[in-house]
Design a protein around this motif. Structure first.
Motif, PDB file in Angstrom:
ATOM      1  N   ASP A   3       0.832  -1.205   0.000  1.00 36.23           N
ATOM      2  CA  ASP A   3       0.000   0.000   0.000  1.00 36.23           C
ATOM      3  C   ASP A   3       0.866   1.255   0.000  1.00 36.23           C
ATOM      4  O   ASP A   3       0.600   2.200  -0.741  1.00 36.23           O
ATOM      5  N   ASP A   4       1.902   1.248   0.839  1.00 38.72           N
ATOM      6  CA  ASP A   4       2.801   2.398   0.911  1.00 38.72           C
ATOM      7  C   ASP A   4       3.552   2.598  -0.398  1.00 38.72           C
ATOM      8  O   ASP A   4       3.689   3.718  -0.878  1.00 38.72           O
ATOM      9  N   LEU A   5       4.049   1.503  -0.964  1.00 31.60           N
ATOM     10  CA  LEU A   5       4.793   1.589  -2.219  1.00 31.60           C
ATOM     11  C   LEU A   5       3.890   2.075  -3.346  1.00 31.60           C
ATOM     12  O   LEU A   5       4.273   2.948  -4.128  1.00 31.60           O
ATOM     13  N   ALA A   6       2.686   1.539  -3.419  1.00 31.35           N
ATOM     14  CA  ALA A   6       1.736   1.969  -4.452  1.00 31.35           C
ATOM     15  C   ALA A   6       1.411   3.450  -4.298  1.00 31.35           C
ATOM     16  O   ALA A   6       1.359   4.187  -5.289  1.00 31.35           O
ATOM     17  N   ALA A  51      11.461   0.223  -7.601  1.00 31.59           N
ATOM     18  CA  ALA A  51      11.895  -1.175  -7.573  1.00 31.59           C
ATOM     19  C   ALA A  51      13.216  -1.369  -6.839  1.00 31.59           C
ATOM     20  O   ALA A  51      13.514  -2.478  -6.386  1.00 31.59           O
ATOM     21  N   LYS A  52      13.972  -0.309  -6.705  1.00 32.41           N
ATOM     22  CA  LYS A  52      15.294  -0.432  -6.093  1.00 32.41           C
ATOM     23  C   LYS A  52      15.191  -1.013  -4.681  1.00 32.41           C
ATOM     24  O   LYS A  52      14.501  -0.479  -3.817  1.00 32.41           O
ATOM     25  N   GLY A  53      15.854  -2.124  -4.493  1.00 33.65           N
ATOM     26  CA  GLY A  53      15.904  -2.766  -3.191  1.00 33.65           C
ATOM     27  C   GLY A  53      14.676  -3.590  -2.830  1.00 33.65           C
ATOM     28  O   GLY A  53      14.602  -4.127  -1.733  1.00 33.65           O
ATOM     29  N   MET A  54      13.706  -3.682  -3.732  1.00 30.25           N
ATOM     30  CA  MET A  54      12.496  -4.444  -3.445  1.00 30.25           C
ATOM     31  C   MET A  54      12.617  -5.866  -3.979  1.00 30.25           C
ATOM     32  O   MET A  54      13.266  -6.102  -4.990  1.00 30.25           O
ATOM     33  N   ASP A  55      11.981  -6.785  -3.288  1.00 32.27           N
ATOM     34  CA  ASP A  55      11.985  -8.168  -3.769  1.00 32.27           C
ATOM     35  C   ASP A  55      10.880  -8.341  -4.816  1.00 32.27           C
ATOM     36  O   ASP A  55       9.945  -7.544  -4.900  1.00 32.27           O
TER      37      ASP A  55
END
Length: 75
Positions: A3-6, A51-55
């Motif tokens: 939710d936070d990323l979106a 996307a940086k650092g995200m799985d």
């Protein structure tokens, strides 16, 4: 987490949006889907930063959340 990323992605897209481009993009795509007027290179940059650092699982879940929230069909 998704939710936070979106929310961050939506906010960033709005900051690089050009509302004057939006009608032309929508007409070109022949779509009823609303457009923000974001240029492809800018959208790619926003996505790359997010996307940086995200799985992969988080990125996939976020992409699906963004798509589903847009309301344009089943996945």
């Amino acid at each position: 987490m998704t939710d936070d990323l979106a929310a961050r992605i939506r906010a960033e897209l709005r900051t690089v949006a050009d509302p004057e481009r939006a009608p032309g993009q929508q007409a070109y795509m022949k779509s009823a889907m609303p457009f923000l007027g974001v240029r492809v290179p800018d959208a790619r940059l926003v996505a790359k930063r997010a996307a940086k650092g995200m799985d992969a699982a988080t990125l996939r879940a976020t992409a699906l959340e963004l798509w589903d929230a847009a309301g344009y069909g089943p996945r």
